[in-house]
Design a protein around this motif. Structure first.
Motif, short mmCIF file in Angstrom:
data_model
loop_
_atom_site.label_atom_id
_atom_site.label_comp_id
_atom_site.label_asym_id
_atom_site.label_seq_id
_atom_site.Cartn_x
_atom_site.Cartn_y
_atom_site.Cartn_z
N LYS A 174 36.86 42.69 36.54
CA LYS A 174 37.61 42.69 35.29
C LYS A 174 38.07 44.11 34.94
O LYS A 174 37.29 45.06 34.99
CB LYS A 174 36.73 42.14 34.16
CG LYS A 174 37.51 41.88 32.87
CD LYS A 174 36.63 41.15 31.87
CE LYS A 174 37.44 40.80 30.62
NZ LYS A 174 36.64 40.03 29.63
N ARG A 192 43.48 43.37 36.02
CA ARG A 192 42.88 42.05 36.07
C ARG A 192 42.34 41.64 34.69
O ARG A 192 41.50 42.33 34.10
CB ARG A 192 41.76 42.00 37.10
CG ARG A 192 42.22 42.22 38.54
CD ARG A 192 41.01 42.25 39.48
NE ARG A 192 41.37 42.64 40.84
CZ ARG A 192 41.55 41.79 41.85
NH1 ARG A 192 41.42 40.50 41.63
NH2 ARG A 192 41.87 42.23 43.05
N GLU A 210 33.34 33.34 37.01
CA GLU A 210 34.08 34.59 36.80
C GLU A 210 33.37 35.74 37.50
O GLU A 210 32.14 35.86 37.45
CB GLU A 210 34.22 34.89 35.31
CG GLU A 210 35.04 36.17 35.05
CD GLU A 210 35.29 36.42 33.57
OE1 GLU A 210 35.93 37.45 33.27
OE2 GLU A 210 34.86 35.60 32.73
N ARG A 247 41.19 38.22 34.29
CA ARG A 247 40.06 37.39 34.70
C ARG A 247 40.20 37.06 36.19
O ARG A 247 41.31 36.78 36.65
CB ARG A 247 39.97 36.11 33.89
CG ARG A 247 38.77 35.22 34.31
CD ARG A 247 38.70 33.95 33.49
NE ARG A 247 38.41 34.25 32.09
CZ ARG A 247 38.34 33.33 31.13
NH1 ARG A 247 38.59 32.06 31.43
NH2 ARG A 247 38.05 33.67 29.89
N THR A 248 39.05 37.07 36.89
CA THR A 248 39.01 36.69 38.30
C THR A 248 37.88 35.69 38.49
O THR A 248 36.76 35.93 38.01
CB THR A 248 38.77 37.91 39.21
OG1 THR A 248 39.82 38.86 39.01
CG2 THR A 248 38.74 37.50 40.68
N THR A 251 43.15 35.15 40.46
CA THR A 251 43.17 36.24 39.48
C THR A 251 44.39 36.14 38.57
O THR A 251 45.48 35.76 39.02
CB THR A 251 43.20 37.60 40.20
OG1 THR A 251 42.07 37.72 41.03
CG2 THR A 251 43.22 38.75 39.21
N GLN A 288 32.76 39.26 37.11
CA GLN A 288 32.83 40.26 36.05
C GLN A 288 33.13 41.66 36.59
O GLN A 288 33.78 42.46 35.91
CB GLN A 288 31.50 40.28 35.28
CG GLN A 288 31.21 39.01 34.49
CD GLN A 288 32.07 38.89 33.24
OE1 GLN A 288 32.74 39.84 32.84
NE2 GLN A 288 32.09 37.69 32.66
N LEU A 333 44.72 30.71 32.46
CA LEU A 333 43.29 30.92 32.62
C LEU A 333 42.59 29.64 33.07
O LEU A 333 41.67 29.66 33.90
CB LEU A 333 42.67 31.43 31.32
CG LEU A 333 43.05 32.86 30.91
CD1 LEU A 333 42.47 33.19 29.54
CD2 LEU A 333 42.58 33.87 31.95
#
Length: 532
Positions: free
Chosen positions: A47, A32, A42, A34-35, A24, A44, A9
């Motif tokens: 996600k 996914r 991020e 977190r991107t 990602t 959102q 992360l």
């Protein structure tokens, strides 16, 4: 496992920044976790969404490379790491390239204008995907053409200079921007101008205009063009009459260029612009020592310079009465004698004269010689005023807009119907010259980002005239009264336009300063007050 998750992360922001897109982290099913974007923020909305390429990598356990699911044309890679899949794309880098390409496409008209030729955008094959000329218009005929030099520029990622494929003698520059596209430009217009200039020099010709340069298809202008083209083949003297600004010299040059004398000199003399003390020497030349300041070995006059060609006597009505008799002798004897000389020189010159005054009336008033009038007036051509050929105004406006687009760096593509309507309603006392000045004014005040001329851009004096016309019907008067009113209005406008500078106003009206003073007195315009 928790340590691995935290480590991955933390790695997402630098990976996104370096790859120029999204980074990602997904589970083995491609969901996914977190991107983040290239700014480390991020995303959102992504996600929990499934990334199919990551799912494939999670199942096979090997690196996958393929298209991005976010933007067509973008690429992505996916790396399986235990229970997770690390992925990244070049989505934002591609987006930047696309925005840059679009920006360059919009800049092509400016590049073409500055470079003085065609400006193009080409792809990785060297194929033109956009092509714009100096007029800002798309060159449809050149789209899709492949340039070997453009291919070389893309492959080498270096600028390539060589011959243009669209203009003979023009030089083109091809500049790669990315590995997928580049842009180029040439100096085609500059080369054409130079070639045209060389042709003119070779022909020893100083007349620039031809009948094709006389814009308009109305019956009034078509008739005069047809007659002028017919008499151009002869040798007789011609008088071109018409109001100020109607284009009399344009007709004179066109007649010369349509005659057998077109390869010989065309000499134009404005009889109203030269002082009486100089005009005789300008006409007939002088010998050495003829007067103080005379050049050594003397100087040829206009008639000698125009020998075997054409001499154009503009504003013949303003010529001094005593000089008229000397001109008559030249026309009768076909020979001139320089000031201070005794030997006559034979000349073969066709004379074209122009006037914006009624010569017959001047003869009756004793200010113009009738014998000179009949010698000059073998053929008379009357150029119609613009108000009698209003249907030609839209075509003239289009030509002037294109001309001032090039001169002023503007990109006006059209004029509103309301503005054209008002221009066609206006009487144009200054005729085509006034119309051209009007368009130049509007092109100066229109902003660079505006592409359409509207009623709001019209000069205030025209808007005022139109407003007055809408408020009340104009009373019908005599023709003389109407002409006098138009002349007065035109002179006052010229004086206002030049802040009261009478010499500049006379030049604008295409009359001599002497004529301007006389008209001001006749029309009751104050001569001792500077009009602001």
């Amino acid at each position: 496992m928790a340590d691995l998750l935290e480590c991955l992360l933390q790695a997402l922001p630098p990976i996104a920044r370096i790859t120029g897109g999204y980074a990602t982290l997904t589970d083995k099913e491609g969901v996914r976790i977190r991107t983040v974007d290239s700014q480390g923020q991020e995303v959102q909305t992504l996600k929990g969404r499934i990334f199919n390429l990551a799912k494939e990598a999670g199942h096979t356990g090997s690196v996958s490379v393929g298209p991005s699911q976010i933007t067509e044309g973008a690429e992505a890679w996916c790396l399986p790491l235990g229970e997770y899949v690390l992925a990244a794309s070049n989505f934002e880098r591609l987006k930047c390239e696309q925005e840059l390409e679009e920006s360059l496409k919009q800049a092509l008209p400016f590049i073409a204008r500055v470079a003085g030729g065609e400006a193009v955008l080409f792809n990785e094959e060297g194929r033109r995907v956009a092509s714009v000329g100096v007029d800002g218009q798309t060159n449809v005929n050149f789209l899709g053409k492949v340039s070997v030099a453009a291919q070389q520029a893309i492959q080498s990622q270096r600028p390539v200079i060589g011959e243009s494929i669209s203009g003979i003698g023009a030089v083109a520059v091809r500049i790669p921007i990315t590995k997928k596209f580049g842009f180029g430009f040439n100096n085609e217009q500059g080369v054409r101008r130079q070639q045209k200039l060389m042709e003119e020099v070779k022909k020893f010709q100083y007349a620039r205009y031809n009948f094709t340069d006389i814009i308009g298809s109305s019956e009034a202008i078509a008739k005069i063009k047809s007659r002028a083209a017919f008499v151009a083949r002869g040798i007789s003297s011609i008088i071109i009459s018409g109001e100020t600004g109607t284009g009399k010299e344009l007709f004179a040059q066109s007649i010369h260029n349509a005659s057998e004398r077109r390869s010989n000199p065309f000499i134009a003399i404005n009889c109203g612009a030269l002082p009486e003390s100089l005009i005789e020497s300008v006409f007939f030349g002088y010998e050495e020592g003829a007067f103080t300041g005379a050049k050594k070995r003397g100087s040829p006059g206009a008639f000698e310079q125009a020998n075997s060609g054409t001499i154009f006597l503009d504003e013949i009505s303003e010529m001094d009465f005593n000089l008229q008799s000397k001109l008559l002798r030249v026309l009768q004897e076909r020979e001139v004698t320089r000031i201070g000389g005794s030997k006559p020189l034979r000349v073969d010159v066709r004379v074209i004269a122009s006037t914006n005054r009624d010569l017959v009336e001047m003869i009756n008033n004793g200010t113009f010689r009738n014998d000179l009038y009949y010698r000059l007036n073998v053929v008379e051509l009357k150029v119609p005023p613009l108000r009698e050929r209003a249907e030609d105004i839209p075509a003239l406006v289009k030509v002037f807009i294109n001309e001032f687009n090039n001169l002023l760096g503007k990109f006006v593509t059209k004029i509103s119907d309301q503005a054209i309507y008002q221009l066609c309603r206006y009487q144009w006392p200054g005729n085509i010259r006034e119309l051209k000045n009007c368009i130049e004014y509007m092109m100066n005040i229109v902003s660079v980002n505006e592409s359409t001329i509207g009623v709001s851009h019209l000069p205030q004096y025209i808007q005022n005239v139109m407003a007055q016309g809408n408020q009340q019907e104009q009373p019908i008067g005599t023709l003389a009264e109407a002409v006098a009113a138009v002349e007065r209005e035109s002179i006052i406008w010229a004086l206002k336009y030049t802040d009261g500078a009478k010499k500049e106003a006379a030049r604008l009206l295409d009359i001599s300063t002497t004529t301007l003073w006389r008209k001001m007195v006749e029309l009751g315009i104050e001569t001792n007050v500077s009009i602001k």
